[in-house]
Enzyme design. Structure first.
Site, short mmCIF file in Angstrom:
data_model
loop_
_atom_site.label_atom_id
_atom_site.label_comp_id
_atom_site.label_asym_id
_atom_site.label_seq_id
_atom_site.Cartn_x
_atom_site.Cartn_y
_atom_site.Cartn_z
N TRP A 120 -3.98 63.51 103.34
CA TRP A 120 -4.70 62.57 102.49
C TRP A 120 -6.14 63.01 102.21
O TRP A 120 -6.77 62.51 101.30
CB TRP A 120 -4.72 61.18 103.13
CG TRP A 120 -5.15 61.16 104.56
CD1 TRP A 120 -4.34 61.10 105.66
CD2 TRP A 120 -6.49 61.23 105.07
NE1 TRP A 120 -5.09 61.12 106.81
CE2 TRP A 120 -6.42 61.20 106.48
CE3 TRP A 120 -7.75 61.30 104.47
CZ2 TRP A 120 -7.54 61.25 107.29
CZ3 TRP A 120 -8.88 61.35 105.27
CH2 TRP A 120 -8.77 61.33 106.67
N ARG A 163 -3.04 74.13 96.56
CA ARG A 163 -3.07 75.35 97.37
C ARG A 163 -1.67 75.80 97.77
O ARG A 163 -1.46 76.96 98.12
CB ARG A 163 -3.95 75.10 98.61
CG ARG A 163 -4.42 76.37 99.29
CD ARG A 163 -5.62 76.11 100.17
NE ARG A 163 -5.28 75.39 101.38
CZ ARG A 163 -6.19 75.02 102.28
NH1 ARG A 163 -7.47 75.27 102.09
NH2 ARG A 163 -5.82 74.38 103.38
N LYS A 166 5.80 66.13 99.44
CA LYS A 166 5.71 64.79 100.02
C LYS A 166 4.23 64.56 100.33
O LYS A 166 3.72 65.02 101.35
CB LYS A 166 6.57 64.72 101.29
CG LYS A 166 6.91 63.29 101.75
CD LYS A 166 5.73 62.48 102.23
CE LYS A 166 5.12 63.06 103.49
NZ LYS A 166 3.90 62.24 103.92
N PRO A 167 3.50 63.84 99.45
CA PRO A 167 2.09 63.58 99.71
C PRO A 167 1.91 62.50 100.77
O PRO A 167 2.84 61.74 101.06
CB PRO A 167 1.55 63.11 98.35
CG PRO A 167 2.74 62.48 97.70
CD PRO A 167 3.94 63.26 98.17
N GLY A 173 -1.90 69.39 108.30
CA GLY A 173 -2.08 68.15 109.03
C GLY A 173 -2.38 68.43 110.49
O GLY A 173 -2.85 69.51 110.85
N SER A 174 -2.08 67.48 111.33
CA SER A 174 -2.45 67.58 112.74
C SER A 174 -1.55 68.57 113.47
O SER A 174 -0.40 68.81 113.10
CB SER A 174 -2.34 66.21 113.41
OG SER A 174 -0.98 65.83 113.54
N GLU A 192 -1.04 74.76 108.48
CA GLU A 192 -2.50 74.67 108.56
C GLU A 192 -2.79 73.40 109.35
O GLU A 192 -2.67 72.30 108.84
CB GLU A 192 -3.10 74.63 107.15
CG GLU A 192 -4.60 74.92 107.14
CD GLU A 192 -5.42 73.64 107.16
OE1 GLU A 192 -5.92 73.30 108.26
OE2 GLU A 192 -5.55 73.00 106.13
N LEU A 193 -3.15 73.59 110.63
CA LEU A 193 -3.19 72.49 111.58
C LEU A 193 -4.63 72.11 111.96
O LEU A 193 -5.57 72.44 111.26
CB LEU A 193 -2.35 72.85 112.80
CG LEU A 193 -0.91 73.30 112.46
CD1 LEU A 193 -0.15 73.70 113.72
CD2 LEU A 193 -0.15 72.22 111.69
N ARG A 218 -19.34 67.58 104.57
CA ARG A 218 -18.46 67.74 103.41
C ARG A 218 -17.22 66.87 103.61
O ARG A 218 -16.64 66.82 104.68
CB ARG A 218 -18.03 69.21 103.27
CG ARG A 218 -17.11 69.46 102.09
CD ARG A 218 -16.76 70.93 102.00
NE ARG A 218 -15.85 71.18 100.87
CZ ARG A 218 -14.69 71.82 100.98
NH1 ARG A 218 -14.30 72.29 102.15
NH2 ARG A 218 -13.93 72.01 99.92
N CYS A 227 -10.55 69.55 108.21
CA CYS A 227 -10.09 70.31 109.38
C CYS A 227 -11.06 71.42 109.76
O CYS A 227 -11.05 71.89 110.90
CB CYS A 227 -8.71 70.89 109.11
SG CYS A 227 -8.63 71.89 107.61
N GLU A 233 -10.39 66.37 117.63
CA GLU A 233 -10.91 66.52 116.28
C GLU A 233 -11.54 65.19 115.84
O GLU A 233 -10.86 64.16 115.79
CB GLU A 233 -9.78 66.93 115.34
CG GLU A 233 -10.25 67.42 114.00
CD GLU A 233 -9.13 68.06 113.20
OE1 GLU A 233 -9.44 68.83 112.26
OE2 GLU A 233 -7.94 67.81 113.50
#
Length: 486
Positions: A158, A167, A182-183, A236-237, A258-259, A286, A292, A389
């Site tokens: 999100w 991307r 799947k957004p 995501g996580s 991409e975590l 930013r 992330c 995080e």
């Protein structure tokens, strides 16, 4: 502000599957809210497993023809998408702000950044190459032919609802793959709008499918269990990434992950403090800190700690908080109540362990999911915010006295996505570049994302790269042919 700017007509708030915009099979919908007000701005279709598999049907049906489409034609369609996004940037930016919360200026930046992926991979589409050479021992030739991996499933977050989809979609299409996206349920409108733009740009039916759902686990699991799916890309996580990797293993899917991150930002005593302050503000704030690659831990060498901290706290305290569409707002709403609660808990935990709050630290009264820019000092090493995080406008500052000390602390994490170093000593910078366990490093720079650069992490921050030439390779298999030729 109750409607999404009339950008998305009601028929385009449904699922995009094949050549149609359709309701969910069960007729369900879910609400999308403005995080700055808590009010509903739209209802969108809520897909189930049947809808997900219908999207895979469409992607599989379109796969052969899209793979056979000349690279120049695919390039032209990506260029047309870039131009359409750029031409409608204000509409897209306002939609992003409404459903995600970031200030309008930040949303405009995301549109420019996201659009650039379509331009970059339009250029890469015509540069996919194999090779032909004599085998070292002679007697035959080696021919390698790159081929698209097949239908791809994308799960996007999100925090950058346009850019993270762009991307993934842009290199996949450039390589000749079809896609199902799947957004995130919090921000589905931007991805639906992108699908509409790509439809208008001439991308054939079935190549770009979008499935919005609140039942992500069920729908994505069904897609990954189907043998027609050949690629998964997730942003995501780390926790969710581990689950998806286990599921992807059953069909030995190609994966790009991409975590999570826990970026250290290191300010050396020899740094130009003006440059370091500018860089730290960008790296921390930013996207409201909901990034992330945001600076999660700020380490400042002892001789400049006091000056840097005072100046940084003053700049953080001067930022204005409010609705992202209002003039002069620097910090918009966080995505939801859970995000605010987490920041409250992290700050309270640090204070209980001995940290001091210099700026912020208390959520404001009133509607919306807001949290003020916050700076803490004397943060102990066992504070949760140094391990987890943060994902918000909270900055812990920790002092250090030697490079070896700060290098060890920076690397003492399961994550390895990004890092930042500020120093005017070239040799020192190079030692950090070689010693820090990160996939990306900003040296005297707080902004490192670029479509022409490889984005990705090491350790438990991910697998594979997005952007750059490496990005298209993630969507290509290589067939090798041995040709007898004495």
């Amino acid at each position: 502000m109750s409607e999404p700017m009339n950008v998305l007509a009601p028929e385009h708030r449904r699922l995009r599957i094949g050549d149609a915009w359709r309701d969910a099979a069960g007729g369900a919908t879910f609400a999308v809210e403005d995080p700055a007000t808590g009010k509903t701005i739209a209802e969108v279709a809520d897909a189930d497993v049947v809808d997900g598999l219908a999207a895979l049907d469409a992607a599989s049906k379109a796969m052969a023809e899209w793979a056979a489409t000349p690279p120049r034609k695919r390039s032209e369609l990506l260029t047309a998408t870039y131009r359409a996004l750029t031409g409608r940037s204000e509409e897209v930016a306002r939609l992003i702000t409404l459903e995600m919360g970031k200030p309008l200026a930040e949303a405009r930046g995301e549109v420019a950044y996201g659009a650039e992926f379509f331009r970059w991979f339009a250029e890469e589409a015509v540069r996919v190459e194999g090779r032909y050479n004599t085998a070292p021992a002679g007697g035959y030739r080696i021919l390698t032919v790159p081929r698209p991996v097949g239908p791809c499933v994308f799960v996007t977050p999100w925090n950058f609802p346009l850019a993270m989809g762009a991307r993934k979609i842009a290199p996949a299409l450039a390589a000749g793959c079809t896609t199902i996206t799947k957004p995130a349920a919090q921000t589905p409108l931007t991805m639906l709008f992108l699908a509409r733009i790509m439809e208008e740009a001439g991308v054939p039916p079935g190549v770009v499918n979008v499935v919005t759902t609140t039942r992500a686990g069920e729908v994505v699991s069904a897609l990954l269990a189907d043998r027609r799916t050949r690629k998964l890309s997730f942003t995501g996580s780390t926790e969710v990434g581990r689950v998806l990797l286990r599921q992807a293993a059953d069909n030995v899917l190609r994966t790009s992950m991409e975590l999570g991150g826990n970026a250290a930002l290191i300010v050396c005593a020899d740094a130009d403090l003006d440059v370091a302050l500018d860089g730290a503000m960008v790296a921390k704030m930013r996207n409201i800190g909901e990034s992330c690659i945001a600076a999660n831990r700020i380490y400042v060498e002892e001789p400049v700690r006091e000056e840097f901290t005072a100046r940084f706290a003053k700049r953080m305290g001067a930022l204005s908080v409010g609705h992202g569409l209002d003039d002069g707002v620097d910090v918009g709403a966080l995505i939801d109540e859970a995000a605010v609660t987490k920041l409250d808990e992290l700050v309270a935990d640090a204070v209980d362990r001995g940290a001091r709050v210099l700026v912020g630290g208390e959520r404001p009264d009133g509607p919306g999911h807001f949290y003020p820019p916050t700076v803490l000092v004397d943060v102990p090493e066992d504070a949760r915010m140094l391990e987890e995080e943060i994902f918000g406008p909270v900055a812990p500052i920790i002092s250090f006295t030697s490079d070896d000390e700060v290098m060890a602390k920076a690397n003492d994490t399961e994550h390895g996505l990004a890092g930042y170093v500020f120093t005017r000593d070239l040799q020192r910078a190079l030692r950090f570049a070689e010693g820090l366990e990160t996939g990306m490093l900003g040296i005297n720079r707080g902004l490192i994302s670029d479509p022409s650069a490889p984005f990705g992490g090491v350790k438990q921050s991910g697998i594979g790269k997005e952007g750059s030439h490496e990005g298209i390779l993630e969507y290509l298999d290589v067939t090798y042919a041995a040709i007898d030729l004495p």
